[in-house]
Design a protein around this motif. Structure first.
Motif, PDB file in Angstrom:
ATOM      1  N   CYS A 283      -3.601 -27.410 -39.530  1.00 53.88           N
ATOM      2  CA  CYS A 283      -4.105 -26.500 -38.910  1.00 53.88           C
ATOM      3  C   CYS A 283      -5.101 -25.702 -39.563  1.00 53.88           C
ATOM      4  N   ASN A 284      -5.561 -25.915 -40.640  1.00 60.49           N
ATOM      5  CA  ASN A 284      -6.852 -25.113 -41.088  1.00 60.49           C
ATOM      6  C   ASN A 284      -7.070 -25.760 -42.519  1.00 60.49           C
ATOM      7  N   GLY A 285      -8.334 -25.660 -43.075  1.00 58.85           N
ATOM      8  CA  GLY A 285      -8.515 -25.991 -44.426  1.00 58.85           C
ATOM      9  C   GLY A 285      -8.161 -25.440 -45.525  1.00 58.85           C
ATOM     10  N   THR A 286      -7.493 -24.367 -45.503  1.00 58.66           N
ATOM     11  CA  THR A 286      -6.619 -23.556 -46.623  1.00 58.66           C
ATOM     12  C   THR A 286      -5.461 -24.415 -46.809  1.00 58.66           C
ATOM     13  N   VAL A 287      -4.419 -24.653 -45.705  1.00 57.28           N
ATOM     14  CA  VAL A 287      -3.336 -25.298 -45.728  1.00 57.28           C
ATOM     15  C   VAL A 287      -3.591 -26.762 -46.292  1.00 57.28           C
TER      16      VAL A 287
ATOM     17  N   THR B 213     -17.130 -19.854 -55.370  1.00 59.12           N
ATOM     18  CA  THR B 213     -16.658 -20.509 -54.122  1.00 59.12           C
ATOM     19  C   THR B 213     -16.006 -19.597 -53.285  1.00 59.12           C
ATOM     20  N   TYR B 214     -15.875 -20.122 -51.973  1.00 60.81           N
ATOM     21  CA  TYR B 214     -14.885 -19.273 -51.143  1.00 60.81           C
ATOM     22  C   TYR B 214     -13.482 -19.294 -51.668  1.00 60.81           C
ATOM     23  N   ILE B 215     -12.756 -18.465 -51.446  1.00 59.98           N
ATOM     24  CA  ILE B 215     -11.432 -18.042 -52.108  1.00 59.98           C
ATOM     25  C   ILE B 215     -10.304 -19.197 -51.938  1.00 59.98           C
ATOM     26  N   ALA B 216     -10.353 -19.870 -50.821  1.00 56.75           N
ATOM     27  CA  ALA B 216      -9.404 -20.673 -50.432  1.00 56.75           C
ATOM     28  C   ALA B 216      -8.509 -21.665 -51.390  1.00 56.75           C
ATOM     29  N   PRO B 217      -9.731 -22.137 -52.108  1.00 53.09           N
ATOM     30  CA  PRO B 217      -9.096 -23.283 -53.158  1.00 53.09           C
ATOM     31  C   PRO B 217      -8.257 -22.687 -54.253  1.00 53.09           C
ATOM     32  N   VAL B 218      -8.862 -21.372 -54.810  1.00 54.89           N
ATOM     33  CA  VAL B 218      -8.058 -20.718 -55.869  1.00 54.89           C
ATOM     34  C   VAL B 218      -6.786 -20.152 -55.382  1.00 54.89           C
TER      35      VAL B 218
ATOM     36  N   ALA C 151     -13.340 -29.856 -57.233  1.00 51.14           N
ATOM     37  CA  ALA C 151     -14.623 -29.626 -56.907  1.00 51.14           C
ATOM     38  C   ALA C 151     -14.974 -29.304 -55.405  1.00 51.14           C
ATOM     39  N   VAL C 152     -15.552 -28.238 -55.286  1.00 52.90           N
ATOM     40  CA  VAL C 152     -15.916 -27.687 -54.114  1.00 52.90           C
ATOM     41  C   VAL C 152     -17.527 -28.095 -53.908  1.00 52.90           C
ATOM     42  N   HIS C 153     -17.758 -28.487 -52.944  1.00 54.54           N
ATOM     43  CA  HIS C 153     -19.119 -28.981 -52.545  1.00 54.54           C
ATOM     44  C   HIS C 153     -19.596 -27.791 -51.850  1.00 54.54           C
TER      45      HIS C 153
ATOM     46  N   GLU D  20     -11.083 -32.785 -53.994  1.00 56.33           N
ATOM     47  CA  GLU D  20     -12.422 -32.460 -53.537  1.00 56.33           C
ATOM     48  C   GLU D  20     -12.201 -31.498 -52.262  1.00 56.33           C
ATOM     49  N   ASP D  21     -12.729 -30.209 -52.440  1.00 55.04           N
ATOM     50  CA  ASP D  21     -12.983 -29.468 -51.094  1.00 55.04           C
ATOM     51  C   ASP D  21     -14.136 -29.593 -50.415  1.00 55.04           C
ATOM     52  N   CYS D  22     -13.962 -30.551 -49.150  1.00 57.55           N
ATOM     53  CA  CYS D  22     -15.156 -30.833 -48.605  1.00 57.55           C
ATOM     54  C   CYS D  22     -15.630 -29.718 -47.361  1.00 57.55           C
ATOM     55  N   ALA D  23     -14.826 -28.727 -47.238  1.00 57.86           N
ATOM     56  CA  ALA D  23     -14.997 -27.878 -46.129  1.00 57.86           C
ATOM     57  C   ALA D  23     -16.307 -27.512 -45.612  1.00 57.86           C
ATOM     58  N   GLU D  24     -17.190 -27.430 -46.647  1.00 59.73           N
ATOM     59  CA  GLU D  24     -18.537 -27.104 -46.133  1.00 59.73           C
ATOM     60  C   GLU D  24     -19.525 -28.189 -46.399  1.00 59.73           C
ATOM     61  N   ALA D  25     -18.833 -29.685 -46.550  1.00 58.76           N
ATOM     62  CA  ALA D  25     -19.939 -30.488 -46.759  1.00 58.76           C
ATOM     63  C   ALA D  25     -19.713 -31.945 -46.004  1.00 58.76           C
TER      64      ALA D  25
ATOM     65  N   PHE E 189     -11.040 -30.970 -45.814  1.00 59.55           N
ATOM     66  CA  PHE E 189     -12.079 -30.549 -44.769  1.00 59.55           C
ATOM     67  C   PHE E 189     -11.544 -29.207 -43.945  1.00 59.55           C
ATOM     68  N   SER E 190     -12.572 -28.495 -43.551  1.00 60.55           N
ATOM     69  CA  SER E 190     -11.997 -27.429 -42.679  1.00 60.55           C
ATOM     70  C   SER E 190     -12.806 -27.610 -41.340  1.00 60.55           C
ATOM     71  N   PHE E 191     -12.426 -27.200 -40.420  1.00 59.03           N
ATOM     72  CA  PHE E 191     -13.151 -27.289 -38.885  1.00 59.03           C
ATOM     73  C   PHE E 191     -13.053 -25.918 -38.290  1.00 59.03           C
TER      74      PHE E 191
ATOM     75  N   ASN F 122     -17.123 -21.916 -37.786  1.00 59.63           N
ATOM     76  CA  ASN F 122     -18.573 -21.841 -38.418  1.00 59.63           C
ATOM     77  C   ASN F 122     -18.893 -23.209 -39.360  1.00 59.63           C
ATOM     78  N   LYS F 123     -17.977 -24.104 -39.220  1.00 61.45           N
ATOM     79  CA  LYS F 123     -17.971 -25.298 -39.939  1.00 61.45           C
ATOM     80  C   LYS F 123     -18.925 -26.382 -39.396  1.00 61.45           C
ATOM     81  N   THR F 124     -19.533 -27.336 -40.090  1.00 64.05           N
ATOM     82  CA  THR F 124     -20.679 -28.346 -39.456  1.00 64.05           C
ATOM     83  C   THR F 124     -19.709 -28.963 -38.058  1.00 64.05           C
TER      84      THR F 124
ATOM     85  N   GLU G  84      -9.683 -23.492 -35.150  1.00 67.10           N
ATOM     86  CA  GLU G  84      -9.276 -23.467 -36.536  1.00 67.10           C
ATOM     87  C   GLU G  84      -8.778 -25.101 -36.688  1.00 67.10           C
ATOM     88  N   GLY G  85      -8.900 -25.439 -38.023  1.00 66.35           N
ATOM     89  CA  GLY G  85      -8.379 -26.775 -38.025  1.00 66.35           C
ATOM     90  C   GLY G  85      -8.594 -27.395 -39.757  1.00 66.35           C
ATOM     91  N   GLY G  86      -8.076 -28.455 -39.970  1.00 69.51           N
ATOM     92  CA  GLY G  86      -8.505 -29.124 -41.171  1.00 69.51           C
ATOM     93  C   GLY G  86      -7.929 -30.473 -41.273  1.00 69.51           C
TER      94      GLY G  86
END
Ligand code: PLP
Length: 385
Positions: A58-62, A85-90, A130-132, A156-161, A180-182, A185-187, A192-194
């Motif tokens: 349901c999102n890129g953080t989970v 980085t964006y804070i989510a992976p931390v 690794a956050v791209h 790999e955190d590909c949320a932005e990539a 991945f995150s959806f 504002n993602k590509t 909300e989604g991942g």
């Protein structure tokens, strides 16, 4: 995604089958987390990335949380993450009860620095994330070598990539598992989604169990592990499938936008995120550096007055209150975090709008570029925001 700006920094482009597919969910009554759009979106996403399994969440953080949980990351473990980085992976590392260990980034590509990763590997290190960042791939050759030599998991955190490639392979196919995150504002977006992707059958099975309340496959309503409800809805997947159908259009537009910015801003003091030779940058957000934090603030406020929204680059996570108890410096990350700007980068942005944005940027930079005084990045007001 604010309404107050004439030109927002980002907005989704729902120009394909989104409406038709969502209507289909409503008319067919399949609005929850079962349904054909879930399956189609997962299958087509896996095919796009060229991986074996894509598991919607349901999102890129989970997605990050469940990926780390599936690898068995837990209390006592250390996980290496970039601080820029964006804070989510931390946060996801902390959700597992493990400890994030911050590393610095490269000043040219803005990606995690493998030499600093090497320095921080210790007896408790279990994984590297690794956050791209901003759509540029992290240095996967060096990171996969480090992970292999030291017996570490690579996430790999590909949320932005989405759409980014490293040596011709899509990001998300190098590590043990990737996310991945959806977000809007993602590509590509589902609101909300991942997605969690992996080519490992056993890891994929663990992710499916964990995201669905730890349901055992052999008995109804029987749970044999503590799981979560991290499921995506069929409605979100319907939007995602329609977005995926237009993904190459979005990526083409974003590359054209980046090229136009680079062309029109040549000769200004702004420095672009460098595109390394072995990569295809997906230009999630076209980003530039000013010489000082002060200039960054001036440029952003000049653009704000002109009705143009921008974003500051991420403040390094090690400087935030809940992570700053250990006094550390990560100088490149601090510098990138205080001097960077993300420019409007949404795929429907027109050439005329880019021309206008660049006109305002030029006006602003001509005004400030003569006066660098003795301002250092740490004396700027932007440190305390
Ligand atoms: C957006 C993003 C996420 C989290 O995604 P959400 O869907 O907002 O939870 C994770 N990592 C990075 C680098 C992101 O940019």
């Amino acid at each position: 995604m604010s309404n107050h700006y004439r030109i927002p920094v980002y907005q989704p482009w729902l120009c394909g089958n989104e409406e038709q597919y969502v209507l289909d969910c409503i008319r067919s009554n399949w609005i929850s987390s079962k349904g054909s759009y879930i399956t189609k979106f997962e299958e087509q996403f896996a095919a796009t990335i060229a991986t074996r399994h894509a598991i919607s969440v349901c999102n890129g953080t989970v997605a990050l949380h469940v990926a780390l949980a599936a690898l068995g990351i837990g209390p006592g473990d250390e996980v290496i993450v970039p601080t820029f980085t964006y804070i989510a992976p931390v946060n996801a590392v902390v959700y597992c009860g493990a400890t994030p260990v911050f590393v610095d980034s490269d000043l040219q590509t803005w990606q995690i620095d493998p030499d600093d990763v090497y320095r921080r590997i210790g007896p408790r290190t279990k994984a590297i994330i690794a956050v791209h960042l901003y759509g540029h791939p992290a240095p996967m050759d060096a990171l996969t070598a480090l992970a292999r030599e030291h017996g570490l998991f690579l996430i790999e955190d590909c949320a932005e990539a989405f759409g980014a490639r490293y040596q011709h392979r899509h990001v998300g196919t190098f590590g043990d598992i990737a996310t991945f995150s959806f977000y809007g504002n993602k590509t590509i977006t589902t609101g909300e989604g991942g997605m969690v992707v992996t080519s490992d059958d056993m890891l994929a099975e663990r992710v499916r169990r964990l995201k669905g309340q730890g349901l055992a496959p052999y008995r109804e309503y029987w749970h044999d592990i503590i799981g979560y409800n991290y499921r995506m809805t069929n409605i979100a997947a319907a939007i995602g499938l329609a977005q995926l159908e237009n993904a190459s259009l979005f990526l083409e537009r974003k590359r054209a936008i980046a090229n136009r910015y680079r062309q029109l801003l040549e000769g200004t003091p702004l420095v672009f995120q460098l595109e390394a030779p072995e990569v295809v940058h997906s230009w999630w957000m076209v980003s530039v550096l000013t010489s000082t934090a002060h200039d960054r603030d001036l440029l952003r406020s000049h653009l704000r007055t002109a009705g143009i929204e921008t974003r500051p680059t991420f403040y390094p996570v090690h400087t935030m209150p809940m992570y700053s108890h250990r006094y550390e410096r990560h100088r490149n990350a601090e510098s990138l975090g205080l001097r960077g700007i993300n420019l409007p980068s949404y795929p429907a942005l027109t050439h005329e709008q880019i021309d206008e944005i660049c006109y305002h940027i030029r006006t602003a930079t001509e005004r400030f570029s003569t006066n660098h005084d003795s301002i250092t990045v740490f004396q700027s007001s932007s440190v305390i925001q």
